[in-house]
Design a protein around this motif. Structure first.
Motif, PDB file in Angstrom:
ATOM      1  N   ARG A   1       0.813  -1.229   0.000  1.00 41.70           N
ATOM      2  CA  ARG A   1       0.000   0.000   0.000  1.00 41.70           C
ATOM      3  C   ARG A   1       0.840   1.269   0.000  1.00 41.70           C
ATOM      4  NH1 ARG A   1      -2.337  -1.139   5.768  1.00 41.70           N
ATOM      5  NH2 ARG A   1      -3.866  -2.216   4.470  1.00 41.70           N
ATOM      6  N   HIS A   2       2.051   1.201   0.534  1.00 41.29           N
ATOM      7  CA  HIS A   2       2.899   2.399   0.590  1.00 41.29           C
ATOM      8  C   HIS A   2       4.014   2.394  -0.450  1.00 41.29           C
ATOM      9  CE1 HIS A   2       0.745   3.650   4.109  1.00 41.29           C
ATOM     10  NE2 HIS A   2       1.035   2.511   4.724  1.00 41.29           N
ATOM     11  N   MET A   3       3.881   1.549  -1.484  1.00 38.80           N
ATOM     12  CA  MET A   3       4.935   1.507  -2.496  1.00 38.80           C
ATOM     13  C   MET A   3       4.977   2.839  -3.247  1.00 38.80           C
ATOM     14  SD  MET A   3       3.508  -1.019  -5.456  1.00 38.80           S
ATOM     15  CE  MET A   3       1.891  -0.772  -6.174  1.00 38.80           C
ATOM     16  N   SER A   4       6.151   3.166  -3.714  1.00 41.22           N
ATOM     17  CA  SER A   4       6.322   4.417  -4.453  1.00 41.22           C
ATOM     18  C   SER A   4       5.615   4.317  -5.803  1.00 41.22           C
ATOM     19  CB  SER A   4       7.812   4.703  -4.665  1.00 41.22           C
ATOM     20  OG  SER A   4       8.327   3.824  -5.648  1.00 41.22           O
ATOM     21  N   PRO A   5       5.260   5.453  -6.376  1.00 40.55           N
ATOM     22  CA  PRO A   5       4.637   5.427  -7.701  1.00 40.55           C
ATOM     23  C   PRO A   5       5.538   4.797  -8.774  1.00 40.55           C
ATOM     24  CG  PRO A   5       4.439   7.609  -6.702  1.00 40.55           C
ATOM     25  CD  PRO A   5       5.345   6.797  -5.819  1.00 40.55           C
ATOM     26  N   GLU A   6       6.849   4.775  -8.533  1.00 37.30           N
ATOM     27  CA  GLU A   6       7.801   4.212  -9.493  1.00 37.30           C
ATOM     28  C   GLU A   6       8.022   2.712  -9.316  1.00 37.30           C
ATOM     29  OE1 GLU A   6       8.941   6.747  -7.269  1.00 37.30           O
ATOM     30  OE2 GLU A   6       8.221   8.324  -8.597  1.00 37.30           O
ATOM     31  N   HIS A   7       7.464   2.124  -8.266  1.00 35.06           N
ATOM     32  CA  HIS A   7       7.744   0.720  -7.944  1.00 35.06           C
ATOM     33  C   HIS A   7       7.459  -0.216  -9.116  1.00 35.06           C
ATOM     34  CE1 HIS A   7       8.387  -2.749  -5.368  1.00 35.06           C
ATOM     35  NE2 HIS A   7       7.296  -3.285  -5.900  1.00 35.06           N
ATOM     36  N   SER A   8       6.333  -0.041  -9.751  1.00 34.24           N
ATOM     37  CA  SER A   8       5.962  -0.914 -10.869  1.00 34.24           C
ATOM     38  C   SER A   8       7.022  -0.886 -11.965  1.00 34.24           C
ATOM     39  CB  SER A   8       4.603  -0.471 -11.424  1.00 34.24           C
ATOM     40  OG  SER A   8       4.257  -1.217 -12.555  1.00 34.24           O
ATOM     41  N   ARG A   9       7.499   0.306 -12.309  1.00 37.01           N
ATOM     42  CA  ARG A   9       8.527   0.442 -13.355  1.00 37.01           C
ATOM     43  C   ARG A   9       9.842  -0.203 -12.918  1.00 37.01           C
ATOM     44  NH1 ARG A   9       5.231   1.165 -16.635  1.00 37.01           N
ATOM     45  NH2 ARG A   9       4.631   3.072 -17.647  1.00 37.01           N
ATOM     46  N   HIS A  10      10.202  -0.010 -11.649  1.00 38.02           N
ATOM     47  CA  HIS A  10      11.450  -0.606 -11.162  1.00 38.02           C
ATOM     48  C   HIS A  10      11.403  -2.126 -11.274  1.00 38.02           C
ATOM     49  CE1 HIS A  10      12.935   3.212  -9.885  1.00 38.02           C
ATOM     50  NE2 HIS A  10      12.054   3.359  -8.913  1.00 38.02           N
ATOM     51  N   VAL A  11      10.269  -2.721 -10.905  1.00 39.07           N
ATOM     52  CA  VAL A  11      10.137  -4.178 -10.991  1.00 39.07           C
ATOM     53  C   VAL A  11      10.185  -4.614 -12.454  1.00 39.07           C
ATOM     54  CG1 VAL A  11       8.616  -6.152 -10.537  1.00 39.07           C
ATOM     55  CG2 VAL A  11       8.929  -4.373  -8.794  1.00 39.07           C
ATOM     56  N   ALA A  12       9.533  -3.857 -13.330  1.00 44.76           N
ATOM     57  CA  ALA A  12       9.569  -4.178 -14.772  1.00 44.76           C
ATOM     58  C   ALA A  12      10.997  -4.150 -15.285  1.00 44.76           C
ATOM     59  CB  ALA A  12       8.709  -3.183 -15.560  1.00 44.76           C
ATOM     60  N   HIS A  13      11.753  -3.141 -14.886  1.00 44.77           N
ATOM     61  CA  HIS A  13      13.135  -3.003 -15.354  1.00 44.77           C
ATOM     62  C   HIS A  13      14.024  -4.097 -14.774  1.00 44.77           C
ATOM     63  CE1 HIS A  13      12.206   1.496 -16.187  1.00 44.77           C
ATOM     64  NE2 HIS A  13      11.648   0.677 -17.058  1.00 44.77           N
ATOM     65  N   PHE A  14      13.774  -4.472 -13.527  1.00 43.81           N
ATOM     66  CA  PHE A  14      14.543  -5.565 -12.926  1.00 43.81           C
ATOM     67  C   PHE A  14      14.246  -6.878 -13.656  1.00 43.81           C
ATOM     68  CE2 PHE A  14      15.374  -8.989  -9.937  1.00 43.81           C
ATOM     69  CZ  PHE A  14      16.664  -8.672  -9.533  1.00 43.81           C
ATOM     70  N   LEU A  15      12.960  -7.194 -13.849  1.00 45.54           N
ATOM     71  CA  LEU A  15      12.593  -8.432 -14.535  1.00 45.54           C
ATOM     72  C   LEU A  15      13.184  -8.490 -15.940  1.00 45.54           C
ATOM     73  CD1 LEU A  15       8.827  -8.873 -13.586  1.00 45.54           C
ATOM     74  CD2 LEU A  15      10.736 -10.339 -12.899  1.00 45.54           C
TER      75      LEU A  15
END
Length: 172
Positions: A42-56
């Motif tokens: 719930r408190h993830m940063s707005p950029e979290h989704s992109r960071h995970v995409a870039h890591f994957l």
């Protein structure tokens, strides 16, 4: 003489970084509507989704977008996100299930070769995340790097988890 075709990386086969960005956008919308996972994210940063995409995408031998953003400490940064979270097998399983549903929803390749590589990495990576989440200190060192996961990779219990992240003599 017949020209040999270059075998695409799993990231390229999936559609590149943009395919993983689409995947994580759809996925994290599901996570935030999930009773089990929402409290964790719930408190993830707005950029979290992109960071995970870039890591994957980087793990699946795509461009090193995540490493370029975080530099030499990229793996330490990613592992650090899990330290002390005390994730359970139920969290891991739900996270994996929602990710696979999202992969189907956006049309990520469903051929056996890609899916075995993708699922293999997700199963391995989420289990390592659960292990790391039980720790109170980040175990990564400057000897560790983001792993590369290609076609037909096998990561077994015969290796210590940390050693899988260590740079090999032939790697830069």
């Amino acid at each position: 003489m017949q020209e040999l075709q270059k075998i695409p990386s799993p990231c390229e086969w999936a559609g590149g970084v943009s395919a993983f960005e689409k995947l994580t956008d759809v996925f994290y919308a599901k996570v935030l509507n999930d009773d089990l996972l929402e409290p964790i994210f719930r408190h993830m940063s707005p950029e979290h989704s992109r960071h995970v995409a870039h890591f994957l995408s980087e793990v699946l031998k795509g461009p090193k977008v995540y490493s370029e953003e975080y530099g030499e400490d990229a793996l330490k940064h990613m592992v650090g996100k899990h330290i002390g979270k005390h994730l359970t097998e139920q969290h891991r399983k739900r996270w994996s299930d929602l990710l696979m549903l999202s992969a189907d929803e956006i049309g990520l390749p469903d051929d056996p070769e890609f899916r075995s590589t993708f699922v293999g990495h997700i199963e391995w990576g989420t289990r390592v995340a659960v292990i790391n989440s039980q720790l109170s200190e980040n175990p990564t060192t400057d000897r560790h790097h983001i792993p590369q996961w290609g076609w037909g990779e096998v990561k077994g219990p015969f290796e210590v988890v940390g050693s899988l992240f260590e740079r090999k003599p032939d790697e830069n």
